[in-house]
Design a protein around this motif. Sequence first.
Motif, PDB file in Angstrom:
ATOM      1  N   ALA A  42     -27.074  18.116 -26.944  1.00  0.00           N
ATOM      2  CA  ALA A  42     -26.662  18.932 -28.092  1.00  0.00           C
ATOM      3  C   ALA A  42     -25.880  18.110 -29.105  1.00  0.00           C
ATOM      4  N   GLU A  45     -27.635  16.057 -31.764  1.00  0.00           N
ATOM      5  CA  GLU A  45     -28.158  16.733 -32.948  1.00  0.00           C
ATOM      6  C   GLU A  45     -27.103  16.669 -34.051  1.00  0.00           C
ATOM      7  N   PRO A  46     -27.471  16.212 -35.239  1.00  0.00           N
ATOM      8  CA  PRO A  46     -26.494  16.025 -36.319  1.00  0.00           C
ATOM      9  C   PRO A  46     -25.662  17.264 -36.650  1.00  0.00           C
ATOM     10  N   THR A  48     -24.790  19.863 -34.720  1.00  0.00           N
ATOM     11  CA  THR A  48     -23.811  20.132 -33.657  1.00  0.00           C
ATOM     12  C   THR A  48     -22.730  19.067 -33.647  1.00  0.00           C
ATOM     13  N   HIS A  49     -23.132  17.829 -33.800  1.00  0.00           N
ATOM     14  CA  HIS A  49     -22.174  16.730 -33.845  1.00  0.00           C
ATOM     15  C   HIS A  49     -21.193  16.948 -34.997  1.00  0.00           C
TER      16      HIS A  49
END
Length: 81
Positions: A42, A45-46, A48-49
């Motif tokens: 997770a 993923e940009p 979520t990050h």
Amino acid sequence: EAQARGCPVICSNVTSMPEIVGDTAWLFAPEDARGQADAIVALAEPATHAKFAAAVLANAARFSEDRMFDAYAQLYHRALA
């Protein structure tokens, strides 16, 4: 330390960790290998990050040296009063 550098954190939901990270980290049970793996995927993923990265610096600021020294000084003043 990771949060102080703006890095999202994945950590266990036991001991003092939930209190320290609050909702600024991805928490999982220590025996939950699937939860750990899901968190890693997770956070790759940009979106979520970015969600976590935006919050970690503010959370880490709660633990600055200045705040710690002030808290100890207040504690000692109360103890000596």
